[in-house]
Every structure is written in C-alpha cells, then in structure tokens.
Design an enzyme around this catalytic site. Structure first.
Site: not given
Ligand code: 5GP
Ligand code: ZN
Length: 144
Positions: A90, A95, A101, A103
């Site tokens: 995201n 986000q 990050h 996923h």
C-alpha cells in the site's frame, strides 16, 4: 545513507524498541510477522532505512529489498504449505504504517480472500485506453 524517523512505528521495530517476531534480518532489510495476519505466516518485509512509499526508496535499494521479498515468498509458502502468495504494497492510500513494507501473504485455494480483487473499471473506448498508455509513456520518458 540510512535514515531513521523517531516517530515511526517500523523504525522503532527496526531499532528493537518495539518487540517483533522477526523471521529475517540483514544489513538493509528486516522481515517480521504481521501483528494482525490475514493468515498465519503473513510477513512484512521492510527496508531498515526509513522511506514512506516505494517511490521514496532509492533505486539502488529496490533490488536488495525485492530479493528478500522473493526469498520470503518462497519460505512462507513452504513453511505454511500454502498454494501461493499475495505480495503487495500500500503506497499512501490504504497504508496505515507510513514506513514502506511489502506484505507477503500465504494464499490457499478458496481461502475466502476474494475481497482483495477490487471491482474493475474498463476503459470507455480505445481512445481512452490509448490516452492513458500515452500519458504513462510520457512520464516514463521523463524518468528514464
Ligand atoms: P498497511 O496497512 O500499512 O499496508 O500495513 C500495515 C501492517 O502493519 C498491517 O497489516 C498491521 O497489521 C501491521 N502492524 C501494525 N502495527 C504493527 C506492529 O506493531 N507490529 C507488527 N508486527 N505489525 C504491525
Ligand atoms: Zn520508519
């Protein structure tokens, strides 16, 4: 150059100020279990250096990060005997933690995650499709 934002949750996780169930760490990258997993084995892979979105990441850091994403996708899939994985980022919209990050989510057939695949919006006509393609090509020409 490594950057650290003292107000950032994942920078605190990198520093060890907040506990994590780490599964991998090297000089540039950490990977740890998501605290609210979609399924057991849901892992987040993040650069240690603070960057908010993928486009904020220095280009030289993209390869190292995604090599680890690939590694984690293999390891997670095997570890929980999944049929596949969903790998996603995201960027700002959706986000909730503003530190980049990735996923890595294990997937199984008929696992009920259909909601991940949002309604599609077809182009009105070929002209509209071409206008968008041309706009993307123009932006790429500026970046390359
Ligand atoms: P995003 O919504 O930004 O794409 O994903 C953020 C993810 O971080 C969520 O899946 C959420 O469950 C996870 N998360 C939020 N806080 C923590 C935390 O303190 N520790 C861990 N391990 N994961 C967290
Ligand atoms: Zn951060």
């Amino acid at each position: 150059m490594s950057t650290f934002d003292p107000s950032c949750l994942f920078c605190k996780i990198v520093q060890g100020d907040i506990p994590r169930y780490g599964v991998f760490e090297d000089e540039e990258t950490i990977a740890f279990l998501d605290i609210h997993p979609l399924f057991p084995g849901h892992v987040l892979v993040a650069p240690k250096s603070h960057a908010v979105t993928l486009t904020d990441l220095p280009p030289s850091a993209v390869g190292p990060l995604f090599e680890k994403v690939q590694l984690l996708a293999k390891a997670v899939e095997s570890a929980v005997e999944a049929d596949g994985t969903f790998v996603a980022i995201n960027n700002r919209i959706g986000q909730t933690v503003p530190h980049l990050h990735v996923h890595v989510v294990p997937r199984r057939r008929r696992d009920g995650l259909k909601g991940f695949f949002w309604p599609r919006h077809d182009y009105q006509d070929d002209e509209a499709r071409e206008a968008v393609r041309d706009a993307i090509e123009r932006e790429l020409a500026k970046l390359l």
